[in-house]
Design an enzyme around this catalytic site. Sequence first.
Site, PDB file in Angstrom:
ATOM      1  N   GLU A  42       0.843  -1.083   0.012  1.00 58.70           N
ATOM      2  CA  GLU A  42      -0.154   0.214   0.028  1.00 58.70           C
ATOM      3  C   GLU A  42       0.852   1.370  -0.080  1.00 58.70           C
ATOM      4  O   GLU A  42       0.419   2.174   0.862  1.00 58.70           O
ATOM      5  CB  GLU A  42      -1.047  -0.143   1.389  1.00 58.70           C
TER       6      GLU A  42
HETATM    7  C1  ACM Z   1      -2.020  -5.377   4.108  1.00 50.56           C
HETATM    8  O1  ACM Z   1      -3.118  -5.871   4.720  1.00 50.56           O
HETATM    9  N1  ACM Z   1      -1.889  -4.105   3.895  1.00 50.56           N
HETATM   10  C2  ACM Z   1      -1.013  -6.064   4.014  1.00 50.56           C
END
Ligand code: ACM
Length: 669
Positions: A309
């Site tokens: 992310e």
């Molecule tokens: C995640 O759940 N961002 C690894």
Amino acid sequence: MWSKSILFAATSSPTLKLMPVPVKVELTKGKFRLSDSFTMAVTGAANERLYKYSTRALRRLSNRTGLFFSQDFITKKTKSDNVDMVINFKRKGKVALNEDESYQLIITPEKIELYSETDIGAFRGVETFLQLLEADEHGYYFPAVKIEDRPRFPWRGLLIDACRHWMPVEVIKRNLDGMAAAKLNVMHWHLTEDQGFRVECKTFPKLHELGSDGFYYTQEQIKEIIKYADERGIRVMPEFDMPGHATSWFIGYPELASAPGPYEIECRWGIKDPTMNPAREETYEFLDKFLAEMSKLFPDDYFHIGGDENTGKQWDANPEIQAFMKANDIPDNHQLQAYFNKRILAILTKYGKKMVGWDEIFQPGLPASIVIQSWRGQKALIDAAKKGYQAILSNGYYIDMIHPTDMHYLNDPIPEDAPLTEKEKKFILGGEATMWAELVTPENVESRIWPRTAAIAERFWSPASIKDIDDMYRRLEVMSFRLEEFGLTHEKNYDMMLRRLTNGGDISALKTLVDVFEPIKVYSRHFQGKTFTSYSPYTRAVDAARPDAKVAREFRNLVDEYLVKKTKENAEKIKLWFWHWKQNHEDLMETIKGSPILKEIEPASENLATVSKIGLEAMDYIESGKTASTLWVSDKMAVLEAVKKPVAELELMIIPAVEKLVQAAGKQG
Ligand code: ACM
């Protein structure tokens, strides 16, 4: 006493109350009776871990049975002749991937013998042994049995996020105990986040000093926890999330970031933009020193760098980074992150570590020595295995999403139809349940981990053919209360949290209500009007409510059973529940008067009463044999649809059962 129902369709072995189910269980004749004179010994080379483990087992047995064993400790001086239980192991195991965890347990009316290659295998066998304890009118006993067992997957983990909400040392320790009982062998410790840097760093002390609210693990505490895990055959893999999810690093060291700052500890949830600057050599110099220190602190071979992310927005906005990309022929942010990962990989390799990352790190150009943790779907797992990368599965094991146990349980790291050759399957090492901590505190985190994670642990340990849902739930219930012997709070904190909500008053009406509600699923709690932060109260009814609400699940099963075979007995049970729930509204209104915090659940209580009234009307039709009109059915179905709307982030879990009754009422005769 073993009825046919506990003989399992998919295996010839009885499953008893064992979780995870062993590879092979053969019941033989008789019982080993437990008495005060019970003694244990460990043979072979001196092994402190196993002496301690078996001594704890002795205490657990004593505490469960009230027997006053004459033996206090198991030590190297304990003689193995004439003892009741002998543990025979060959060598000290390495707490490392692929270590031998197999064991063999033989119980006869006279003697108990446990055999294993390693002490870690003995730990697993001791847990099975303790799960075999039974009682009858003559006292406690173990059924005579022969068990052979070994894990299906070598990597069986639980991720604990200690960043979004701080998790004290005792919380970590008792969860390690729970993990050992469930035969899990990796604690994935999520230690840095936008919301907190939770490790003492001696090289760069502003990381924990400025990057946390004062709650971080000292290096002494980390060593203590690693030792605690080691004594239970559990690896501790740290995760230092980078380049994104890294705001907390930048408060003390803003020069690491891709935008100037200043930064402060993030207290809101979600995906944030701050990210490390991959274009500056100083970033790698810093990370080299940092990883040198952390590689020493964490002895596990594997080291998790996160990698998830990263929005890339700070990269897009930074001319220096854009120029760097141009000069180095890096076409996009994915490639830039791959470049960053390669640099980190070189550092970790230098320090003897194998790199693990979330599936975002699975990029062309990274060597097959890295391990991919698949969280966004099964696809990355399959793709990784096909290309010869080792991989672990977390997609489908996100226990923070509050899905029912059976959903996680049936999620297999290698589904039957997986398009993989036998050789490719070997690259799938196992999986991890993930306990992300935005919406949990030390008070209710265990109610999200346990008991569901024990079912996930079975998925990782037991043969793939073990997948009978009813049998899983039967055993899970036993597992759940036994897990409490480590101080785990998944059961006991429920009443405590309800008591706070009633301001010390009677909790019975509140419990009747919350028992049939669950927190809404996935991440929808974030979109119901309230903005949650690190400092929000996590003490409301929704925080006390448990995933996979047992009362509601059993009620749904009861209705299913009734609709197949309409016995008078089941009809009475169903109506009794409806009366109870209908009546509950009045009682709960009294409770709510003195507890403004509960005001928000008033509509939930009304809904439960409404649904129950509909249920009773449906039962009237069904029992009298009269057919409900189409109009009545559609009216009631519309009401049931309307009350599916969450109230105070809670959803009522008996509605599907009542819908079935309403439909059945319209199909009489
Ligand atoms: C995640 O759940 N961002 C690894």
